[in-house]
Enzyme design. Structure first.
Site, PDB file in Angstrom:
ATOM      1  N   CYS A   2       0.843  -1.194   0.000  1.00  0.00           N
ATOM      2  CA  CYS A   2       0.000   0.000   0.000  1.00  0.00           C
ATOM      3  C   CYS A   2       0.884   1.252   0.000  1.00  0.00           C
ATOM      4  CB  CYS A   2      -0.881   0.031   1.244  1.00  0.00           C
ATOM      5  SG  CYS A   2      -1.859  -1.457   1.420  1.00  0.00           S
ATOM      6  N   ARG A  27       1.832   1.265  -6.282  1.00  0.00           N
ATOM      7  CA  ARG A  27       1.941   0.325  -5.162  1.00  0.00           C
ATOM      8  C   ARG A  27       0.648  -0.440  -4.911  1.00  0.00           C
ATOM      9  NH1 ARG A  27       6.270   1.734  -1.510  1.00  0.00           N
ATOM     10  NH2 ARG A  27       5.135   0.613   0.089  1.00  0.00           N
ATOM     11  N   TRP A  77      -3.357  -1.910  -1.718  1.00  0.00           N
ATOM     12  CA  TRP A  77      -3.187  -3.185  -2.419  1.00  0.00           C
ATOM     13  C   TRP A  77      -3.648  -4.224  -1.415  1.00  0.00           C
ATOM     14  CZ3 TRP A  77      -0.577  -7.875  -2.363  1.00  0.00           C
ATOM     15  CH2 TRP A  77      -0.541  -8.539  -3.589  1.00  0.00           C
ATOM     16  N   ASN A 103       0.070   0.161   6.355  1.00  0.00           N
ATOM     17  CA  ASN A 103       0.652  -0.675   5.308  1.00  0.00           C
ATOM     18  C   ASN A 103       1.323  -1.845   6.004  1.00  0.00           C
ATOM     19  OD1 ASN A 103       1.983  -1.756   3.100  1.00  0.00           O
ATOM     20  ND2 ASN A 103       3.614  -0.208   3.102  1.00  0.00           N
ATOM     21  N   GLY A 104       0.869  -3.063   5.749  1.00  0.00           N
ATOM     22  CA  GLY A 104       1.486  -4.233   6.376  1.00  0.00           C
ATOM     23  C   GLY A 104       0.440  -5.218   6.849  1.00  0.00           C
ATOM     24  N   GLU A 495      12.753 -21.433 -17.614  1.00  0.00           N
ATOM     25  CA  GLU A 495      12.450 -20.067 -17.172  1.00  0.00           C
ATOM     26  C   GLU A 495      13.540 -19.097 -17.657  1.00  0.00           C
ATOM     27  OE1 GLU A 495      10.032 -18.488 -16.158  1.00  0.00           O
ATOM     28  OE2 GLU A 495      10.708 -16.770 -14.988  1.00  0.00           O
ATOM     29  N   LYS A 499      12.820 -15.923 -20.068  1.00  0.00           N
ATOM     30  CA  LYS A 499      13.167 -14.556 -19.671  1.00  0.00           C
ATOM     31  C   LYS A 499      14.042 -13.915 -20.739  1.00  0.00           C
ATOM     32  CE  LYS A 499      11.028 -13.640 -16.078  1.00  0.00           C
ATOM     33  NZ  LYS A 499      10.053 -14.572 -16.482  1.00  0.00           N
ATOM     34  N   GLU A 502      11.904 -13.041 -23.955  1.00  0.00           N
ATOM     35  CA  GLU A 502      10.947 -11.935 -23.860  1.00  0.00           C
ATOM     36  C   GLU A 502      11.631 -10.598 -23.603  1.00  0.00           C
ATOM     37  OE1 GLU A 502       8.067 -12.290 -20.693  1.00  0.00           O
ATOM     38  OE2 GLU A 502       9.513 -13.208 -19.367  1.00  0.00           O
ATOM     39  N   HIS A 518      20.666 -36.212 -27.485  1.00  0.00           N
ATOM     40  CA  HIS A 518      19.629 -36.747 -28.372  1.00  0.00           C
ATOM     41  C   HIS A 518      19.214 -35.750 -29.454  1.00  0.00           C
ATOM     42  CE1 HIS A 518      19.222 -40.333 -25.953  1.00  0.00           C
ATOM     43  NE2 HIS A 518      19.145 -39.570 -24.867  1.00  0.00           N
ATOM     44  N   LYS A 617       0.937  -7.390 -19.343  1.00  0.00           N
ATOM     45  CA  LYS A 617       1.129  -7.951 -18.004  1.00  0.00           C
ATOM     46  C   LYS A 617       0.096  -9.030 -17.694  1.00  0.00           C
ATOM     47  CE  LYS A 617       3.231  -8.287 -14.116  1.00  0.00           C
ATOM     48  NZ  LYS A 617       4.455  -9.105 -14.201  1.00  0.00           N
TER      49      LYS A 617
HETATM   50  C1  F6R Z   1       6.837 -14.190 -18.275  1.00  0.00           C
HETATM   51  C2  F6R Z   1       5.498 -13.804 -17.883  1.00  0.00           C
HETATM   52  C3  F6R Z   1       4.363 -14.565 -18.455  1.00  0.00           C
HETATM   53  C4  F6R Z   1       3.314 -14.832 -17.370  1.00  0.00           C
HETATM   54  C5  F6R Z   1       2.076 -15.492 -17.994  1.00  0.00           C
HETATM   55  C6  F6R Z   1       1.052 -15.880 -16.960  1.00  0.00           C
HETATM   56  O1  F6R Z   1       7.796 -13.391 -17.653  1.00  0.00           O
HETATM   57  O2  F6R Z   1       5.316 -12.889 -17.124  1.00  0.00           O
HETATM   58  O3  F6R Z   1       4.794 -15.742 -19.037  1.00  0.00           O
HETATM   59  O4  F6R Z   1       3.888 -15.664 -16.402  1.00  0.00           O
HETATM   60  O5  F6R Z   1       1.485 -14.611 -18.910  1.00  0.00           O
HETATM   61  O6  F6R Z   1       0.583 -14.770 -16.256  1.00  0.00           O
HETATM   62  P1  F6R Z   1      -0.178 -14.948 -14.880  1.00  0.00           P
HETATM   63  O7  F6R Z   1       0.780 -15.547 -13.914  1.00  0.00           O
HETATM   64  O8  F6R Z   1      -0.625 -13.573 -14.507  1.00  0.00           O
HETATM   65  O9  F6R Z   1      -1.329 -15.872 -15.146  1.00  0.00           O
END
Ligand code: F6R
Length: 622
Positions: A2, A27, A77, A103-104, A495, A499, A502, A518, A617
């Site tokens: 928050c 936040r 939040w 906040n907390g 992963e 990363k 992207e 293989h 996002k």
């Molecule tokens: C990669 C990334 C995406 C999300 C995916 C699922 O860095 O951020 O691959 O992990 O779009 O998103 P959520 O977890 O919000 O369902």
């Protein structure tokens, strides 16, 4: 999580508060609220659900602008309680003479609430938050015991357990604002008026007050600050006056919003030790080797009847599921499979009421994962969501929820939500194992002990290391990267590759190290950097042999290895060492180097780290 802002001075407080909240909105934007001591001798409180703009619109519709030169604001939040107006801050004491923002998390609020009820207090606003109890305690001290606002705050601080940054105002002490910081709560910044003398600010982040001052003091754990137009007085939790240093900050507002980091993603990588501590808070019972999951609402007999677990998620969340499969199988003794949200519902999965579906999603709004939940519910399976965003769809529709408590993740590439979802899933596996009698108290205790040590080990893994820069400079024009891992660290190879793709737009693949021979070995030459996760676990020798296969073909190997492993230094071209822990928990540590490597490569290639092209996002379309 928050955001908090407070003002006392000679100006009108409202514009200062609203501007501060705008800077703090990243936040949390579940709700926003303000409180002002009005010249007429009331405390005016206004709150609105959703983004700050809703509150601003509400304030603009008032017949007359709200006046007052002592006030505070909050942007929420949600952690305890849904994002509703009733749960929005500020919260009032029973007689509305004290108002508080927070906040907390107050861990002992249930016990404190019971005590207050027994001493005759009713919770007439009935929010679901843990904050209301603070307002009640403050008002009790002031009205029943005759305390000043600061005396009441010090007494209250000593009663609270958990983490809390608190700011309070009172009609019975109307010319001051009091702030307190319990334990390692989020930052509390005190600002000294610069343009106009005799004004003071308080905020949970520097940028909120940066337009007004650069002279600040940070409140440390268990300290209290009393602000009025004459300045500030600091107290420790014994009520003794203490002196504190003023520092002058030299940063612009935008970089401060990122806490001094260049990008949100970089900040979020470095936030991970704190995010993980927040996730574990109040959930680990080390003494008995047990786990508490507050919103995992299945009965003992439901849990005993579970026959199978399926984990679903997309992208990074799917990788978390791949790691968790190892935990569910080995600690809970349950068969477990993992699927992409986008694939699961299209294969007519076999599900029964004795099936537990675990949906992993940071946003809680990913449409493919939501569709998987729907499919499971149609077939009467039990559904639990591992979610970061409180009140999101995945949290609302599931039978149980395990929150990540990562705080808002702003960088589009997921980092701290990955680590905190891993922690949640590990807790779930231990919980299921204990409840089903598959995991003994001794083993559970030792695993949980290792888990609570991970935030410190993470902090060590995040220490400055020039290797990231060296590798990025050497390979920033590479077309491909190969990531190798085995067993529980294979998902981290995936992963790492995701990363890198992207963030830097370099093609990368994650492979199980045993599969190298293989097929992918044909790719190896001096132009293909290989990142090998080669930690000391049961598969160490096998991964070392994959490293040798790469070296025999003139490939370049960056090893992510366990501290103290000298053998690997003689085989790989570069080594990033990580601390040792239980092999089951290694993925929480091996993740850090792959995150940092992608970040550095993207930076050197001039990519938009926080908002990589084509991404969003939360993916709310199929
Ligand atoms: C990669 C990334 C995406 C999300 C995916 C699922 O860095 O951020 O691959 O992990 O779009 O998103 P959520 O977890 O919000 O369902």
């Amino acid at each position: 999580m928050c955001g908090i802002i407070g003002y006392v001075g000679s100006k009108q407080a409202l514009p200062v508060i609203i501007e501060g909240l705008q800077r703090l909105e990243y936040r949390g934007y579940d709700s926003a609220g303000i409180a002002l001591i009005s010249p007429a001798g009331n405390i005016e409180v206004r709150r609105a659900v959703g983004k700050l703009q809703n509150l601003v619109t509400q304030l603009q519709e008032e017949p007359k602008p709200l006046k007052g030169s002592v006030g505070m604001g909050h942007t929420r939040w949600a952690t305890h309680g849904k994002p509703t107006e009733l749960n929005a801050h500020p919260h009032r004491g029973p007689q509305s003479r004290v108002v508080v923002v927070h906040n907390g998390i107050i861990e002992n609020y249930v016990q404190l609430k019971q005590e207050l009820v027994q001493s005759g207090y009713s919770f007439n606003y009935s929010s679901e938050t843990d904050t209301e109890v603070i307002a009640h305690l403050l008002e009790k001290c002031m009205l029943r015991e005759g305390d000043t606002l600061e005396q009441a705050t010090i007494k209250t601080l000593n009663r609270l357990k958990g983490t809390a940054a608190i700011v309070a105002i009172s009609l019975d002490d109307p010319e001051k604002i009091v702030a307190a910081r319990l334990s390692n709560a989020g930052a509390v910044v005190i600002g000294y008026g610069a343009e106009v003398e005799h004004e003071m600010f308080i905020a949970s982040d520097i940028p909120a007050i940066l337009p007004h001052t650069r002279r600040i003091t940070f409140l440390e754990s268990n300290e209290v600050a009393v602000l009025n137009t004459a300045g500030v007085t600091f107290f420790n939790s014994k009520g003794e006056v203490i002196s504190k240093e003023i520092v002058t900050v030299n940063i612009d507002a935008i970089s401060a919003a990122k806490g001094g980091y260049k990008h949100f993603m970089q900040k979020e990588i470095y936030d991970q030790p704190q995010a993980l501590s927040d996730t574990l808070l109040g959930r680990v019972d080390l003494e008995n080797g047990n786990v508490k999951l507050e919103d995992f609402k299945f009965s003992k007999s439901d849990i005993a009847a579970i026959e199978k677990v399926t984990l679903i998620g997309c992208g990074t969340s799917w990788h978390a599921g791949l790691v968790a499969k190892f935990w569910i199988e080995s600690l809970a003794g349950l068969p477990c499979d993992v699927d992409y949200g986008s694939e699961f519902r299209y294969r007519d999965p076999i599900l029964t009421p004795n099936h537990l579906l675990v949906a992993i999603t940071q946003s809680g709004e990913t449409v493919d994962t939501l569709a998987g939940i729907e499919e499971a519910k149609l077939k009467k399976a039990k559904v639990v969501s591992v979610v970061n965003v409180v009140g999101s769809q995945a949290a609302r529709v599931a039978d149980g929820v395990i929150y990540m408590h990562a705080g808002p993740e702003i960088g589009v590439a997921s980092t701290k939500a990955f680590i905190t979802s891993l922690a949640d899933l590990f807790l779930l596996a231990v919980y299921l194992g204990r409840e089903r009698g598959k995991l003994g108290a001794d083993r559970a205790q030792s695993l949980l002990q290792s888990l609570v040590e991970i935030p410190n080990l993470l902090a060590n893994t995040l220490l400055e290391n020039s290797i990231y820069d060296q590798i990025s400079r050497k390979f920033y024009t590479a077309k491909d990267f190969l990531y190798l891992g085995r067993g529980i660290n294979y998902p981290i190879a995936l992963e790492g590759a995701l990363k890198l793709k992207e963030l830097s737009y370099i093609h990368a693949e994650g492979y199980p190290a045993g599969e190298l021979k293989h097929g992918p070995i044909a790719l190896i030459d001096e132009g293909l950097p290989v990142v090998a996760i080669v930690v000391k676990d049961g598969l160490y020798d096998k991964v070392v042999s994959a490293v040798e296969q790469v070296k025999a073909r003139d490939g370049f190997v960056l090893a992510i290895a366990s501290e103290g492993d000298e053998l690997i230094a003689g085989k790989a071209d570069k080594v990033i060492y990580i601390p040792n822990t239980d092999p089951l928990l290694m993925p929480l540590l091996t993740t850090i180097p792959v995150q940092l490597l992608s970040y550095h490569l993207a930076e050197i290639r001039g990519c938009d780290v926080d908002q990589p092209r084509n991404l969003a996002k939360s993916v709310t379309v199929e």
